[in-house]
Design a protein around this motif. Structure first.
Motif, PDB file in Angstrom:
ATOM      1  N   UNK A  26      13.307  -6.453 -46.132  1.00  0.00           N
ATOM      2  CA  UNK A  26      13.718  -5.420 -45.467  1.00  0.00           C
ATOM      3  C   UNK A  26      14.281  -4.237 -46.349  1.00  0.00           C
ATOM      4  N   UNK A  27      12.254  -3.881 -45.141  1.00  0.00           N
ATOM      5  CA  UNK A  27      12.007  -2.736 -45.341  1.00  0.00           C
ATOM      6  C   UNK A  27      13.047  -1.381 -44.801  1.00  0.00           C
ATOM      7  N   UNK A  28      13.392  -0.568 -45.616  1.00  0.00           N
ATOM      8  CA  UNK A  28      14.421   0.637 -44.281  1.00  0.00           C
ATOM      9  C   UNK A  28      14.189   2.259 -44.920  1.00  0.00           C
ATOM     10  N   UNK A  29      14.508   2.690 -43.968  1.00  0.00           N
ATOM     11  CA  UNK A  29      14.787   4.318 -44.605  1.00  0.00           C
ATOM     12  C   UNK A  29      13.917   4.658 -43.641  1.00  0.00           C
ATOM     13  N   UNK A  30      14.330   6.302 -42.955  1.00  0.00           N
ATOM     14  CA  UNK A  30      13.848   7.307 -42.346  1.00  0.00           C
ATOM     15  C   UNK A  30      14.077   8.560 -42.757  1.00  0.00           C
TER      16      UNK A  30
END
Length: 88
Positions: free
Chosen positions: A13-17
């Motif tokens: 899963x790719x995450x980040x903001x």
């Protein structure tokens, strides 16, 4: 979660903001059916927008934010190690 891919029974899963500059949760996470693990290396801290899986190779793209340039990253070993492959 911005993007997902799978190799066998393992999910990535790719995450980040970039809404919170102190957010250190960006990167790729692996789920093996029991445990979530944040992967280290060049992908750590990136705002991951996409992940593609080809065999045991993962390609991830990320966006720039206040402390990262963004780019394209590759893992040839099911996410164990990551290398930036962005042309500079």
């Amino acid at each position: 979660c911005n993007e997902m891919a799978a190799i066998g029974n393992t999910i990535f899963v790719g995450a980040g903001d970039d809404s919170d500059q102190s957010n250190t949760n960006g990167g790729v996470y692996r789920y093996d059916g029991t445990t979530w693990t944040k992967l280290s290396g060049a992908i750590d801290g990136q705002i991951v927008l996409g992940i593609v899986q080809i065999g045991t190779t993962l390609i991830a793209s990320s966006a720039a934010d206040s402390d990262q340039n963004g780019g394209v990253f590759r893992s040839l070993d099911s996410g164990a190690t990551w290398t930036e492959v962005t042309s500079k």
